[in-house]
Write a protein that holds these residues in place. Structure first.
Motif, PDB file in Angstrom:
ATOM      1  N   GLY A 171      69.118  53.337  65.394  1.00  7.11           N
ATOM      2  CA  GLY A 171      70.138  52.647  66.177  1.00  7.11           C
ATOM      3  C   GLY A 171      71.534  53.204  66.061  1.00  7.11           C
ATOM      4  N   TYR A 172      71.661  54.497  65.684  1.00  6.51           N
ATOM      5  CA  TYR A 172      73.000  55.041  65.434  1.00  6.51           C
ATOM      6  C   TYR A 172      73.536  55.850  66.611  1.00  6.51           C
ATOM      7  N   PHE A 173      73.125  55.500  67.823  1.00  2.00           N
ATOM      8  CA  PHE A 173      73.642  56.143  69.023  1.00  2.00           C
ATOM      9  C   PHE A 173      75.101  55.757  69.264  1.00  2.00           C
ATOM     10  N   THR A 174      75.795  56.563  70.054  1.00  2.00           N
ATOM     11  CA  THR A 174      77.084  56.123  70.569  1.00  2.00           C
ATOM     12  C   THR A 174      76.824  55.135  71.709  1.00  2.00           C
ATOM     13  N   GLU A 179      73.812  53.460  76.666  1.00  2.01           N
ATOM     14  CA  GLU A 179      73.823  53.064  78.081  1.00  2.01           C
ATOM     15  C   GLU A 179      72.951  53.978  78.915  1.00  2.01           C
ATOM     16  N   GLU A 180      73.037  55.281  78.657  1.00  3.33           N
ATOM     17  CA  GLU A 180      72.256  56.241  79.432  1.00  3.33           C
ATOM     18  C   GLU A 180      70.751  56.079  79.164  1.00  3.33           C
ATOM     19  N   LEU A 181      70.400  55.750  77.940  1.00  4.96           N
ATOM     20  CA  LEU A 181      68.992  55.534  77.617  1.00  4.96           C
ATOM     21  C   LEU A 181      68.423  54.348  78.391  1.00  4.96           C
ATOM     22  N   VAL A 182      69.154  53.233  78.393  1.00  5.95           N
ATOM     23  CA  VAL A 182      68.685  52.056  79.121  1.00  5.95           C
ATOM     24  C   VAL A 182      68.627  52.338  80.612  1.00  5.95           C
ATOM     25  N   GLU A 183      69.617  53.047  81.111  1.00  7.34           N
ATOM     26  CA  GLU A 183      69.634  53.392  82.535  1.00  7.34           C
ATOM     27  C   GLU A 183      68.440  54.269  82.905  1.00  7.34           C
ATOM     28  N   ASN A 214      75.116  48.198  68.267  1.00  9.06           N
ATOM     29  CA  ASN A 214      74.236  48.775  69.279  1.00  9.06           C
ATOM     30  C   ASN A 214      73.090  47.846  69.641  1.00  9.06           C
ATOM     31  N   ALA A 215      72.575  47.117  68.667  1.00  4.97           N
ATOM     32  CA  ALA A 215      71.524  46.141  68.960  1.00  4.97           C
ATOM     33  C   ALA A 215      72.056  45.090  69.935  1.00  4.97           C
TER      34      ALA A 215
END
Length: 351
Positions: A171-174, A179-183, A214-215
């Protein structure tokens, strides 16, 4: 438009995005995929060994370089409230951004990206999942941040074919990367809690607050989140109380998996006593009012089952990483008291 044409368009977008997820500073490149924010000198790699500064540009050298590929039950990840009893084609890369000393997949996470293995095209991965009869795709085993641009392509293609996308991650994304992952199609996050701000012996440089940030963001974006707390032997009240407080801010219905630690890699302390896990489960439920708390790595049907937080009826029974009994109504409610039980995705079609 066929797969190849669509992927070409997405690759154009991906190249633009990799530029947006970095900053150039006097010939050095700051990677903004994860919160390590590596400042990479020319010709060098970031901490995760997957992103390089080549001619002043951030280049993903780990794109499509896979270390494992396997169809696995979603419950093993663990996901207990997400597409129950389904399977996901699970894949991984090499390297990591945190390097936990107790890592169970250290042979992958502590490795460099091999130069002599071919890339697996996103189309091939999706077609393999469909051929195996999987319902989803999952990046796991090592930290998915190492495969970031590859994930965007894989999950976008998978979504077009009706496959869900999920991650097992630290869970250490920026925020931008998240946002891009969910998109792109990621709807499920199994997030490992690596510790608390008071930790000194391991991962002292990690800002554990950003994991919960992030969670929260993933939930706000409409994704499903389950948190996983590996209880190392030397955990203390200050640490677990902080974790439970942060978890409750995510919501009382967000599942929490409290998992047993076993000696692994550099961390050789004794395994966590089961009595300690039982104590923490009771504290999480009774003192912090977290509704769905599970114990993992102990093989207990009782502690991997879902109970109605309102009336106590056993609703979902799990054994050997599969659902073996499903007692919810068609509307996803407890048949005894009518409480709605949060489940993301369809109910099991057969047991």
């Amino acid at each position: 438009m066929d797969f190849r044409e669509k992927l070409k368009l997405r690759n154009i977008k991906k190249d633009l995005m990799i530029e947006e997820l970095c900053e150039i500073e006097n010939g050095n490149v700051k990677c903004l995929v994860c919160e390590r924010n590596c400042l990479i000198r020319a010709g060098k790699l970031g901490i995760c060994k997957n992103y390089a500064n080549i001619d002043g540009k951030l280049v993903h050298i780990g794109y499509g370089k896979l270390s494992a590929l396997e169809s696995r039950p979603v419950e093993i990840k663990p996901f207990f409230h997400y597409y129950p009893n389904s399977t996901a084609l699970t894949f991984s890369g090499f390297g990591c951004n945190l390097y936990c000393p107790w890592c169970q997949n250290y042979h992958l996470s502590f490795s460099h990206v091999p130069k002599d293995i071919p890339k697996v095209p996103p189309e091939e991965l999706v077609e393999t999942a469909l051929r195996y009869g999987d319902e989803g795709l999952c990046a796991s085993f090592n930290e998915p941040a190492t495969l970031f641009t590859y994930l965007l392509d894989v999950f976008a293609l998978g979504r077009e074919k009706g496959l869900y996308g999920c991650l097992v991650t630290n869970g250490y994304f920026t925020p931008r990367a998240l946002e891009e992952l969910v998109e792109s199609g990621v709807s499920g996050f199994s997030i490992d809690i690596k510790g608390c701000p008071g930790m000194k012996r391991a991962l002292a440089a990690v800002d554990h607050r950003k994991v919960f940030r992030n969670a929260r963001k993933a939930l706000d974006l409409g994704a499903h989140v389950e948190m996983v707390y590996l209880v190392v032997t030397n955990t203390n009240e200050e640490c677990y109380s902080w974790i439970f407080e942060q978890h409750l801010r995510l919501g009382e219905d967000v599942p929490l998996h409290i998992n047993r630690y076993y000696p692994m890699h550099f961390w050789r302390e004794k395994e966590t006593p089961v009595e300690k896990l039982l104590e923490l489960k009771e504290i999480a439920q009774k003192e912090f009012n977290i509704n769905y708390v599970y114990l993992g790595n102990i093989g207990s049907i009782k502690h991997e089952s879902t109970y109605c937080p309102n009336c106590g009826k056993r609703l979902i029974v799990r054994a050997h990483q599969r659902v073996v009994e499903w007692n919810l109504t068609k509307e996803g409610r407890c048949p005894k008291c009518g409480k709605k039980i949060p489940i993301y995705g369809r109910a099991p079609t057969r047991l």
